[in-house]
Design a protein around this motif. Structure first.
Motif, short mmCIF file in Angstrom:
data_model
loop_
_atom_site.label_atom_id
_atom_site.label_comp_id
_atom_site.label_asym_id
_atom_site.label_seq_id
_atom_site.Cartn_x
_atom_site.Cartn_y
_atom_site.Cartn_z
N THR A 165 2.01 1.64 -3.58
CA THR A 165 0.86 1.99 -4.42
C THR A 165 0.49 3.45 -4.22
N ASP A 166 0.47 3.91 -2.97
CA ASP A 166 0.15 5.31 -2.68
C ASP A 166 1.17 6.26 -3.32
N SER A 189 0.82 -1.21 0.00
CA SER A 189 0.00 0.00 0.00
C SER A 189 0.86 1.27 0.00
#
Length: 90
Positions: free
Chosen positions: A86-87, A83
């Motif tokens: 991805t962010d 995550s």
């Protein structure tokens, strides 16, 4: 002034210490850094608040997670790390 004594508001993206365990990152830290050395990082909490930490010394065999907990910790840590990347990309 040393960093640990500064008093200022944390950035908006600072996460509560309880999430260190929930995110799988405590598992990752223990699994890769402390358990091979016969230690474990233990967090002490009251409700949803971390009140402190302690390095625990294994009384015999090095610490190891049961298989199911090991798989769950890996899954949670991977999801947390994924995550973050991805962010950054999105």
């Amino acid at each position: 002034m040393p960093l640990h004594t500064r008093r200022h508001a944390p950035p908006d993206d600072v996460r509560p210490l309880i999430e260190l365990s929930e995110s799988g990152l405590l598992w990752l830290i223990n699994r890769t850094v402390f358990h091979p050395r016969g230690l474990a990082l233990g967090l002490y909490q009251e409700g949803r608040e971390i009140r402190g930490w302690q390095l625990l010394v294994s009384p015999g065999e090095p610490y190891a997670f049961p298989t199911a907990e090991d798989h769950d910790g890996y899954r949670r840590a991977e999801a947390t790390l994924r995550s973050i990347f991805t962010d950054r990309e999105g």
